[in-house]
Write an enzyme that holds these catalytic residues in place. Structure first.
Site, PDB file in Angstrom:
ATOM      1  N   ALA A 125      10.424  17.815  42.568  1.00  0.00           N
ATOM      2  CA  ALA A 125      10.528  18.045  41.154  1.00  0.00           C
ATOM      3  C   ALA A 125      10.876  19.606  40.877  1.00  0.00           C
ATOM      4  CB  ALA A 125       9.101  17.538  40.360  1.00  0.00           C
ATOM      5  N   ALA A 127      13.383  21.520  39.018  1.00  0.00           N
ATOM      6  CA  ALA A 127      14.015  22.404  37.814  1.00  0.00           C
ATOM      7  C   ALA A 127      12.706  23.101  36.762  1.00  0.00           C
ATOM      8  CB  ALA A 127      14.729  21.397  36.821  1.00  0.00           C
ATOM      9  N   PRO A 128      13.061  24.378  36.684  1.00  0.00           N
ATOM     10  CA  PRO A 128      14.371  24.925  36.698  1.00  0.00           C
ATOM     11  C   PRO A 128      14.502  25.542  37.918  1.00  0.00           C
ATOM     12  CG  PRO A 128      12.699  26.103  35.402  1.00  0.00           C
ATOM     13  CD  PRO A 128      12.148  24.915  35.615  1.00  0.00           C
ATOM     14  N   GLY A 129      13.596  25.639  38.934  1.00  0.00           N
ATOM     15  CA  GLY A 129      14.151  26.068  40.208  1.00  0.00           C
ATOM     16  C   GLY A 129      13.366  27.418  40.706  1.00  0.00           C
ATOM     17  N   GLY A 130      12.500  27.758  39.940  1.00  0.00           N
ATOM     18  CA  GLY A 130      11.736  28.985  40.485  1.00  0.00           C
ATOM     19  C   GLY A 130      11.150  28.991  41.785  1.00  0.00           C
ATOM     20  N   GLU A 149      15.860  16.333  40.734  1.00  0.00           N
ATOM     21  CA  GLU A 149      15.248  16.658  39.376  1.00  0.00           C
ATOM     22  C   GLU A 149      16.228  15.609  38.469  1.00  0.00           C
ATOM     23  OE1 GLU A 149      13.396  18.578  37.373  1.00  0.00           O
ATOM     24  OE2 GLU A 149      13.974  17.228  35.790  1.00  0.00           O
ATOM     25  N   ASP A 176      15.502  10.371  40.405  1.00  0.00           N
ATOM     26  CA  ASP A 176      13.973  10.054  40.293  1.00  0.00           C
ATOM     27  C   ASP A 176      13.308  10.277  41.608  1.00  0.00           C
ATOM     28  OD1 ASP A 176      11.364   8.988  39.697  1.00  0.00           O
ATOM     29  OD2 ASP A 176      12.264   7.869  38.082  1.00  0.00           O
ATOM     30  N   ASP A 194       5.794  19.735  42.848  1.00  0.00           N
ATOM     31  CA  ASP A 194       5.189  20.772  41.761  1.00  0.00           C
ATOM     32  C   ASP A 194       5.556  19.632  40.457  1.00  0.00           C
ATOM     33  OD1 ASP A 194       4.462  22.647  40.088  1.00  0.00           O
ATOM     34  OD2 ASP A 194       6.590  23.441  39.821  1.00  0.00           O
ATOM     35  N   CYS A 248       0.193  22.283  36.903  1.00  0.00           N
ATOM     36  CA  CYS A 248      -0.253  23.518  36.139  1.00  0.00           C
ATOM     37  C   CYS A 248      -1.255  22.818  34.764  1.00  0.00           C
ATOM     38  CB  CYS A 248       0.588  24.378  35.288  1.00  0.00           C
ATOM     39  SG  CYS A 248       1.839  23.469  34.514  1.00  0.00           S
TER      40      CYS A 248
HETATM   41  C1  LIG Z   1       6.400  21.320  36.607  1.00  0.00           C
HETATM   42  S1  LIG Z   1       8.209  21.150  36.465  1.00  0.00           S
HETATM   43  C2  LIG Z   1       8.850  21.875  38.039  1.00  0.00           C
HETATM   44  C3  LIG Z   1       9.024  23.253  37.878  1.00  0.00           C
HETATM   45  C4  LIG Z   1       9.549  23.785  39.059  1.00  0.00           C
HETATM   46  N1  LIG Z   1       9.192  23.291  40.409  1.00  0.00           N
HETATM   47  C5  LIG Z   1       9.856  25.315  39.158  1.00  0.00           C
HETATM   48  O1  LIG Z   1       9.210  25.934  39.752  1.00  0.00           O
HETATM   49  O2  LIG Z   1      10.757  25.711  38.497  1.00  0.00           O
HETATM   50  C6  LIG Z   1       8.224  19.430  36.872  1.00  0.00           C
HETATM   51  C7  LIG Z   1       9.690  18.864  36.842  1.00  0.00           C
HETATM   52  O3  LIG Z   1       9.510  17.431  37.308  1.00  0.00           O
HETATM   53  C8  LIG Z   1      10.631  16.992  36.411  1.00  0.00           C
HETATM   54  N2  LIG Z   1      10.447  15.390  36.547  1.00  0.00           N
HETATM   55  C9  LIG Z   1       9.989  14.547  35.516  1.00  0.00           C
HETATM   56  N3  LIG Z   1       9.777  13.127  36.065  1.00  0.00           N
HETATM   57  C10 LIG Z   1      10.138  13.290  37.353  1.00  0.00           C
HETATM   58  C11 LIG Z   1      10.314  12.290  38.149  1.00  0.00           C
HETATM   59  N4  LIG Z   1      10.081  11.088  38.099  1.00  0.00           N
HETATM   60  N5  LIG Z   1      10.758  12.744  39.543  1.00  0.00           N
HETATM   61  C12 LIG Z   1      10.919  14.017  39.735  1.00  0.00           C
HETATM   62  N6  LIG Z   1      10.859  14.979  38.927  1.00  0.00           N
HETATM   63  C13 LIG Z   1      10.510  14.562  37.577  1.00  0.00           C
HETATM   64  C14 LIG Z   1      10.706  17.398  35.115  1.00  0.00           C
HETATM   65  O4  LIG Z   1      11.810  17.287  34.493  1.00  0.00           O
HETATM   66  C15 LIG Z   1      10.275  19.027  35.530  1.00  0.00           C
HETATM   67  O5  LIG Z   1      11.430  19.588  35.371  1.00  0.00           O
END
Ligand SMILES: C[S@@+](CC[C@H](N)C(=O)[O-])C[C@H]1O[C@@H](n2cnc3c(N)ncnc32)[C@H](O)[C@@H]1O
Length: 321
Positions: A125, A127-130, A149, A176, A194, A248
């Site tokens: 999961a 984005a945004p990629g940090g 993502e 997905d 994450d 979080c």
């Molecule tokens: C907490 S954020 C991730 C932040 C990222 N790891 C970072 O450090 O920049 C969770 C991410 O999961 C994505 N997401 C939502 N549904 C998902 C799915 N079914 N499979 C994978 N990612 C998903 C969201 O769009 C979002 O970008």
């Protein structure tokens, strides 16, 4: 508890948080919802030399404080006081990708997963990629990361951030995450999940949009998705590999109860105790939100409580036997 904020936040969230947060960390935690935090960042050692980046930032008038715990773990982490956030965000090193602005809590997950340069890593999961960028830095841009993502706009932001940061060992997939475990079973040495969550640790008193959409129902919806994602993440791991699950959010439904679900559904899953030299941590819960017992292993997960420098976080490291 600050009265103004108490009046604005969803009452049920306030009650749940008040019950969950240990009393010795409560004052700092409630304050952190109201007070602006210090802004932390990492020098991106894939591209930049720490001394010269810091010199440039100081010349631009920024006051840099070392983030000692992260530096002890080998990360080139610094922070600036709240009033300098804007200047840091618009600084040349931030725009060029020489630094990455990242909360201290967000640095923890890649660190604890501890990928090695030769490995195959999945960021499920991304984005945004940090965290992907930090994984790539820990791997010295070697090995291979697959970053997944499913949301188109966020996927393109992920790609742009990886490019700006000079990450060359990562391929991004618009997919997905729930499908990955069956498409790529037993493929990766390490997986970071994450998970998308109710983002409770992002609630800020001066930003009603941060909590406007929170409801207990939203928490349950997130938990349903997280349970499917964690099984997919675990299935994508090779035997002997490790999964770092984090959110979080403070909700047990999105944290210990998701880990408990994995332990019930996958025999080979073992929670590994986490060790960190920070004073705003507590072990994971061993009772769920209805006071029913959870597996003892949930006590080996970690809760990070918010304060003037850190956001709240939940972390669990699971090995595949
Ligand atoms: C907490 S954020 C991730 C932040 C990222 N790891 C970072 O450090 O920049 C969770 C991410 O999961 C994505 N997401 C939502 N549904 C998902 C799915 N079914 N499979 C994978 N990612 C998903 C969201 O769009 C979002 O970008």
């Amino acid at each position: 508890m600050p009265l103004l904020f108490f009046a604005m936040l969803p009452a049920e969230f306030v009650q749940r948080f008040d019950q969950l947060c240990p009393s010795h960390l409560k004052a700092a935690a409630w304050d952190s919802f109201e007070q602006p935090k210090w802004t932390s960042f990492r020098v991106n050692r894939l591209k930049a030399d720490e001394d010269s980046v810091c010199r440039d930032l100081r010349t631009a008038g920024l006051q840099l404080d070392a983030v000692d715990w992260a530096r002890d773990e080998g990360i080139a982490a610094w922070q600036v006081p709240p009033e300098q956030r804007e200047a840091l965000t618009h600084s040349a090193p931030a725009e060029s990708g020489d630094i990455y602005i990242q909360s201290q809590s967000s640095m923890l997950a890649p660190l604890l997963l501890a990928p090695r340069p030769c490995e195959r890593v999945l960021d499920l999961a991304a984005a945004p990629g940090g965290k992907t960028v930090l994984l790539a830095e820990l791997m010295e841009n070697e090995g291979a990361i697959s970053a997944v993502e499913p949301v188109k706009g966020r996927f393109f932001r992920l790609k742009a951030n990886l490019e700006r940061a000079g990450v060359s060992n990562t391929r991004a997939y618009l997919k997905d995450g729930r499908a990955v475990g069956s498409l790529k079973p037993a493929t990766f040495d390490r997986v970071l999940l994450d998970a998308p969550c109710s983002s409770e640790s992002r609630f800020r008193a001066d930003d009603p949009a941060s909590y406007r959409h929170w409801t207990p129902r939203k928490v349950s919806e997130c938990a349903r998705k997280q349970k499917r994602l964690i099984l997919s993440a675990f299935d994508a791991l090779k035997a002997g590999g490790s999964l770092l699950y984090c959110t979080c959010s403070y909700a047990p439904e999105e944290n210990e109860m998701v880990v408990a679900h994995l332990l019930r559904k996958r025999e080979g899953a073992r929670v590994r105790p986490l060790n960190l030299a920070l004073d705003n941590l507590t072990p994971g819960l061993t009772r769920d939100s209805k006071q029913r017992p959870l597996p003892d292993a949930c006590a080996d997960t970690l809760r990070v409580w918010p304060n003037s420098c850190m956001d709240g976080f939940f972390l669990a490291l699971v090995d595949k036997g």
